[in-house]
Write an enzyme that holds these catalytic residues in place. Structure first.
Site: not given
Ligand SMILES: O=C(O)[C@H](O)COP(=O)(O)O
Length: 341
Positions: A96, A145, A199, A269
């Site tokens: 991202h 994100r 993440e 991520h």
């Protein structure tokens, strides 16, 4: 699972069932991928992988779940015909763009923070870089994100297909998001969101300032938490733990799509992608330590003949080198040129 359901729906319209620059960076000719790692095996040439349907790996207990053979897909724009030759598929990985907590230098992990203006611009720039690469399926984490990045990147794609987020959280969500035009479905790209691509969970570091944490606990300790393979941050996930869910998701859900000839983009991520790259490039737990990914830099792999061939990061939509990668990518771009003129 959602992806399969979407494709079933595209085919059958069942009434109910439906559906960096800190970087992993490698200089690949003129392609701006710089690798911080010193001795990693990221040469400028393609990295070959072993058979991805049957291998076992050294990354925890993860292994590929599928052993079905590589099939040619009629819907792969890279293929364009139904020849019996083994198919190939593009795989784009993108971390991202900058988030508001990246900007503030806070540990983010699974906290759901949106992009900054710079992050938005990075995502758009990434989209330009991949605007000529075919994309049939998009996978993102469940975090905003990554989803913003995927959607913003797709605004730049020349094919102008519409990314549609799949909702299979319950029967009603599935039923209420059906599309009733076959023609419209053909112009859509399913976007599958999966928490497994999130993440890594940063435990009690989430929300703490990275510099202040280093000042308090020491640089070495914080580096160990951030970059070691198997040491988790307090009450959080180590990279190994993150890999267990991210790589399992990749092998069980995404790899079969690639094997079927679908071109896939994954927006995720730093650490979920590091673990997937560890799998793709067969990095050891030592080698992955020095792997750093920049925000908003797309990385291209070609899944071909049951191997993953790393192709670096497309520098720009006009970058000749990108299209020299495979004849099929060049053909796809040519088709777009013809379509759009
Ligand atoms: O979760 C975070 O804070 C970042 O997205 C990744 O952080 P790291 O580079 O410290 O792993």
């Amino acid at each position: 699972m959602a992806a399969t359901m979407f494709h079933q729906a595209i085919g059958t319209l069942e009434p109910r069932g439906h559906i960096g620059n800190s970087a992993l960076h490698q200089e690949c000719g003129s392609i701006p991928m710089r690798l911080m790692a010193r001795s990693l095996k990221f040469g400028t040439g393609p990295l070959k992988r072993e058979h991805y349907g049957s291998r076992k790996r050294s990354c925890g207990s993860i292994q590929s779940s599928s052993s079905s053979s590589y099939q040619t897909s009629e819907c792969n724009p890279l293929n364009g015909n139904t020849s019996k030759k083994p198919s190939e598929a593009a795989l784009i990985l993108i971390r991202h763009g900058e988030s508001l907590w990246n900007e503030k230098n806070l540990f983010t992990g699974c906290v759901d923070v949106p992009l900054t203006k710079k992050g938005v611009e990075e995502a758009i720039e990434a989209g330009k870089r991949i605007s000529n690469i075919p994309i049939d399926m998009i996978y993102t984490s469940s975090l905003i994100r990554a989803q913003m990045t995927a959607m913003l990147a797709m605004t730049q794609h020349r094919r102008k297909k519409v990314p549609i987020v799949m909702h299979d959280e319950n029967e009603q969500a599935k039923a209420w998001s059906q599309i009733f035009s076959e023609e419209t479905k053909k112009q859509c790209i399913p976007v599958v969101t999966a928490w497994q691509l999130n993440e890594r969970m940063y435990g009690e570091l989430q929300g703490l300032n990275k510099q202040e944490t280093a000042d308090k606990y020491g640089k070495e300790q914080v580096h160990e938490w951030r970059r070691s393979y198997d040491i988790p941050p307090p009450n959080g996930e180590s990279l190994e733990m993150c890999a267990e869910r991210a790589v399992a998701y990749f092998t069980q859900q995404i790899e079969p799509q690639l094997r079927a000839g679908k071109n896939v983009m994954i927006a995720a991520h730093g650490n979920s992608l590091r673990s997937i790259i560890m799998y793709l490039d067969k990095l050891t737990s030592q080698e992955v330590i020095s792997l750093e990914l920049s925000t908003g830099i797309p990385m291209l792999y070609i899944a071909k003949e049951e191997k993953y061939i790393r192709r670096g990061s497309p520098a720009a939509p006009t970058e000749a080198g990108v299209y020299a990668y495979t004849k099929n990518l060049a053909k796809y771009r040519q088709k777009l040129d013809e379509m759009l003129h």
